[in-house]
Write an enzyme that holds these catalytic residues in place. Structure first.
Site, PDB file in Angstrom:
ATOM      1  N   SER A 124       0.834  -1.201   0.000  1.00  0.00           N
ATOM      2  CA  SER A 124       0.000   0.000   0.000  1.00  0.00           C
ATOM      3  C   SER A 124       0.868   1.250   0.000  1.00  0.00           C
ATOM      4  O   SER A 124       1.986   1.244   0.541  1.00  0.00           O
ATOM      5  CB  SER A 124      -0.858  -0.028   1.269  1.00  0.00           C
ATOM      6  OG  SER A 124      -1.416   1.233   1.510  1.00  0.00           O
ATOM      7  N   TYR A 148      -1.714  -1.122  10.908  1.00  0.00           N
ATOM      8  CA  TYR A 148      -1.965  -1.625   9.545  1.00  0.00           C
ATOM      9  C   TYR A 148      -0.763  -1.330   8.652  1.00  0.00           C
ATOM     10  O   TYR A 148      -0.237  -2.221   7.967  1.00  0.00           O
ATOM     11  CB  TYR A 148      -3.245  -0.986   8.964  1.00  0.00           C
ATOM     12  CG  TYR A 148      -3.396  -1.247   7.479  1.00  0.00           C
ATOM     13  CD1 TYR A 148      -3.721  -2.509   7.000  1.00  0.00           C
ATOM     14  CD2 TYR A 148      -3.186  -0.220   6.540  1.00  0.00           C
ATOM     15  CE1 TYR A 148      -3.831  -2.758   5.635  1.00  0.00           C
ATOM     16  CE2 TYR A 148      -3.294  -0.456   5.173  1.00  0.00           C
ATOM     17  CZ  TYR A 148      -3.618  -1.729   4.731  1.00  0.00           C
ATOM     18  OH  TYR A 148      -3.719  -1.963   3.376  1.00  0.00           O
ATOM     19  N   LYS A 152       2.074  -3.926   6.765  1.00  0.00           N
ATOM     20  CA  LYS A 152       2.444  -3.959   5.339  1.00  0.00           C
ATOM     21  C   LYS A 152       3.965  -3.826   5.186  1.00  0.00           C
ATOM     22  O   LYS A 152       4.594  -4.538   4.398  1.00  0.00           O
ATOM     23  CB  LYS A 152       1.746  -2.825   4.580  1.00  0.00           C
ATOM     24  CG  LYS A 152       0.260  -3.025   4.429  1.00  0.00           C
ATOM     25  CD  LYS A 152      -0.044  -4.145   3.453  1.00  0.00           C
ATOM     26  CE  LYS A 152      -1.480  -4.594   3.519  1.00  0.00           C
ATOM     27  NZ  LYS A 152      -1.756  -5.857   2.842  1.00  0.00           N
ATOM     28  N   PRO A 292      -7.597  12.197  12.448  1.00  0.00           N
ATOM     29  CA  PRO A 292      -6.231  12.013  12.934  1.00  0.00           C
ATOM     30  C   PRO A 292      -5.438  11.057  12.034  1.00  0.00           C
ATOM     31  O   PRO A 292      -5.972  10.032  11.607  1.00  0.00           O
ATOM     32  CB  PRO A 292      -6.418  11.394  14.329  1.00  0.00           C
ATOM     33  CG  PRO A 292      -7.809  11.726  14.716  1.00  0.00           C
ATOM     34  CD  PRO A 292      -8.609  11.867  13.447  1.00  0.00           C
TER      35      PRO A 292
HETATM   36  P1  NAD Z   1     -10.964  -6.982   1.237  1.00  0.00           P
HETATM   37  O1  NAD Z   1     -11.177  -6.978   2.693  1.00  0.00           O
HETATM   38  O2  NAD Z   1     -12.146  -6.740   0.357  1.00  0.00           O
HETATM   39  O3  NAD Z   1     -10.265  -8.346   0.769  1.00  0.00           O
HETATM   40  C1  NAD Z   1      -9.383  -9.067   1.596  1.00  0.00           C
HETATM   41  C2  NAD Z   1      -9.907 -10.499   1.683  1.00  0.00           C
HETATM   42  O4  NAD Z   1      -9.033 -11.251   2.501  1.00  0.00           O
HETATM   43  C3  NAD Z   1     -11.301 -10.585   2.267  1.00  0.00           C
HETATM   44  O5  NAD Z   1     -12.117 -11.334   1.383  1.00  0.00           O
HETATM   45  C4  NAD Z   1     -11.087 -11.331   3.585  1.00  0.00           C
HETATM   46  O6  NAD Z   1     -12.201 -12.148   3.920  1.00  0.00           O
HETATM   47  C5  NAD Z   1      -9.831 -12.110   3.308  1.00  0.00           C
HETATM   48  N1  NAD Z   1      -9.014 -12.450   4.474  1.00  0.00           N
HETATM   49  C6  NAD Z   1      -8.613 -11.627   5.484  1.00  0.00           C
HETATM   50  N2  NAD Z   1      -7.854 -12.307   6.353  1.00  0.00           N
HETATM   51  C7  NAD Z   1      -7.761 -13.568   5.893  1.00  0.00           C
HETATM   52  C8  NAD Z   1      -7.115 -14.753   6.363  1.00  0.00           C
HETATM   53  N3  NAD Z   1      -6.412 -14.769   7.505  1.00  0.00           N
HETATM   54  N4  NAD Z   1      -7.241 -15.888   5.638  1.00  0.00           N
HETATM   55  C9  NAD Z   1      -7.959 -15.898   4.491  1.00  0.00           C
HETATM   56  N5  NAD Z   1      -8.595 -14.825   4.009  1.00  0.00           N
HETATM   57  C10 NAD Z   1      -8.492 -13.674   4.704  1.00  0.00           C
HETATM   58  O7  NAD Z   1      -9.805  -5.917   0.903  1.00  0.00           O
HETATM   59  P2  NAD Z   1      -9.296  -5.364  -0.491  1.00  0.00           P
HETATM   60  O8  NAD Z   1      -9.659  -3.928  -0.553  1.00  0.00           O
HETATM   61  O9  NAD Z   1      -9.691  -6.272  -1.581  1.00  0.00           O
HETATM   62  O10 NAD Z   1      -7.738  -5.430  -0.232  1.00  0.00           O
HETATM   63  C11 NAD Z   1      -6.946  -6.521  -0.674  1.00  0.00           C
HETATM   64  C12 NAD Z   1      -5.519  -6.315  -0.205  1.00  0.00           C
HETATM   65  O11 NAD Z   1      -5.041  -5.066  -0.707  1.00  0.00           O
HETATM   66  C13 NAD Z   1      -5.367  -6.237   1.316  1.00  0.00           C
HETATM   67  O12 NAD Z   1      -4.177  -6.876   1.678  1.00  0.00           O
HETATM   68  C14 NAD Z   1      -5.268  -4.747   1.580  1.00  0.00           C
HETATM   69  O13 NAD Z   1      -4.543  -4.462   2.744  1.00  0.00           O
HETATM   70  C15 NAD Z   1      -4.528  -4.265   0.342  1.00  0.00           C
HETATM   71  N6  NAD Z   1      -4.784  -2.849   0.039  1.00  0.00           N
HETATM   72  C16 NAD Z   1      -6.064  -2.403  -0.078  1.00  0.00           C
HETATM   73  C17 NAD Z   1      -6.295  -1.048  -0.346  1.00  0.00           C
HETATM   74  C18 NAD Z   1      -7.711  -0.510  -0.432  1.00  0.00           C
HETATM   75  O14 NAD Z   1      -7.891   0.705  -0.294  1.00  0.00           O
HETATM   76  N7  NAD Z   1      -8.727  -1.323  -0.689  1.00  0.00           N
HETATM   77  C19 NAD Z   1      -5.210  -0.172  -0.509  1.00  0.00           C
HETATM   78  C20 NAD Z   1      -3.913  -0.677  -0.408  1.00  0.00           C
HETATM   79  C21 NAD Z   1      -3.710  -2.027  -0.128  1.00  0.00           C
END
Ligand code: NAD
Ligand code: UDP
Length: 337
Positions: A124, A148, A152, A292
């Site tokens: 991220s 968080y 990462k 914040p």
């Molecule tokens: P999301 O929550 O929609 O998808 C993440 C998925 O991982 C979910 O379906 C959840 O059920 C699953 N999950 C969580 N912990 C788990 C575990 N221990 N075992 C199996 N499954 C698990 O989030 P997203 O927006 O699709 O984000 C995907 C990735 O991208 C994440 O790692 C997030 O940190 C990263 N990210 C997201 C954003 C954003 O703004 N959406 C920005 C930067 C990075």
């Protein structure tokens, strides 16, 4: 290729699965459904007319991960699974480290055992903290301001150390800026739990009438209109970035890092206006206190991804807001049946 997609039922994962299937890859998706519904994957199959294997499992279950990799002869892992709510991460940091860091460690141990050495990781732009200047290039200093963000950064470090210790690994760190929008079919999209933390889903819920008005978190930032500026990127462009990274870095050992952003910043008020235009509705708002931890502005220099992956974002604000609205208006309660 045979790919294990962790967290593939979630927002970014499900959109990426569409393009992976369309490109002819074979997918095994694992997700514990802690923040998603399996219905998203049924829709992925409906959209593409192709099938994937879904297993409800947790990435922290090393044995299950190993067995899945072995039995499906997995060649690469695209690792989306993780918890992602910044505010919540300060309230329950242990859960965040356990899930995001501990989960990745279990997954890596399973990969080593199964001899799978190709990993694409969802990082991220938060790893840049509060950057001194914008646009942000990949060599900017890294830091974090909440658990968080630290999770990462820790995973980036772990993957980098692993790659340095065993050069056969191909490790790709994708630093996403602000993903928004939905698949143009309107069949899948972002479906946050409870009241959205992020701007676009919040605005979408105001537009549909689930929320009364938008709170603009501060209008006294040193930006053109005083509100925060971010690099919003269409989720389908982001999904395409994963395909480009997979193609380029499979069989190319090393540690590869890319910003996935558009290079263009928009303010909160610009986003509100663009969404109002897309949905042809008023989006009432009030200006409230700064949130914040928020920074004034953050946008990517996407030149390296363009150069090395031959990838760049193609969809603009109009597609981002129109596609988000199509999904929101078609399914006002998301995947809730
Ligand atoms: P999301 O929550 O929609 O998808 C993440 C998925 O991982 C979910 O379906 C959840 O059920 C699953 N999950 C969580 N912990 C788990 C575990 N221990 N075992 C199996 N499954 C698990 O989030 P997203 O927006 O699709 O984000 C995907 C990735 O991208 C994440 O790692 C997030 O940190 C990263 N990210 C997201 C954003 C954003 O703004 N959406 C920005 C930067 C990075
Ligand atoms: N924001 C806002 N009201 C909201 C949610 C977000 O004014 O209800 C602002 C926030 O201050 C930031 C921008 O919108 O300037 C993007 O916030 P988001 O949480 O979507 O992404 P991030 O802060 O992670 O970049």
């Amino acid at each position: 290729m045979k790919i294990l997609v962790t967290g593939g039922a979630g927002y970014i994962g499900s959109h990426t699965c569409i393009l992976l299937l369309e490109a002819g890859h074979t997918l095994v998706v694992i997700d514990n459904l802690s923040n998603s519904k399996a219905l998203s994957l049924s829709r992925v199959q409906e959209i593409t007319g192709q099938s994937l294997v879904f297993v409800q499992a947790d990435i922290r279950d090393e044995t299950a991960m190993f067995e899945l990799m072995k039995s499906h002869a997995i060649e690469a892992v695209i690792h989306f699974a993780g918890l992602k709510a910044v505010g919540e991460s300060s309230q329950i940091p242990v859960n965040y480290y356990d899930n995001n860091v501990g989960g990745t460690l279990a997954l890596l141990k399973a990969m080593q055992k199964a001899e799978v050495y190709n990993m694409i990781f969802s990082s991220s732009a938060t790893v840049y903290g509060d950057p001194q200047t914008v646009p942000i290039t990949e060599d900017f200093p890294l830091t974090a301001t909440n658990p968080y963000g630290w999770s990462k950064l820790m995973v980036e470090q772990i993957l980098s150390d692993l790659q340095a210790s065993d050069p056969q690994w191909s490790v790709t760190l994708l630093r996403y800026f602000n993903p928004v929008g939905a698949h143009p079919s309107g069949l899948i999209g972002e479906d946050p739990n409870g009241i959205p933390n992020n701007l676009l889903p919040y605005i979408a819920q105001v537009a549909i009438g689930r929320l009364e008005k938008l709170s603009v978190f501060g209008d006294d930032y040193p930006t053109p209109d005083g509100t925060g500026v971010r690099d919003y990127i269409h989720v389908m462009d982001l999904a395409k970035g994963h395909l480009a990274a997979l193609e380029r870095n499979t069989n190319r050992a090393g540690r590869h890092v890319y910003n996935l952003g558009t290079g263009q910043g928009y303010s909160v008020l610009e986003m509100r206006e663009a969404f109002a235009k897309a949905c042809q509705r008023e989006i009432p708002y009030v200006v409230s206190e700064r949130r914040p931890g928020d920074i004034a502005e953050c946008w990517a220099d996407p030149a390296w991804a363009q150069q090395d992956l031959d990838w760049s974002a193609e969809l603009g604000l109009e597609e981002m807001t129109t596609d988000a609205w199509r999904w929101q208006s078609r399914f006002p309660n998301g995947f809730e049946e």
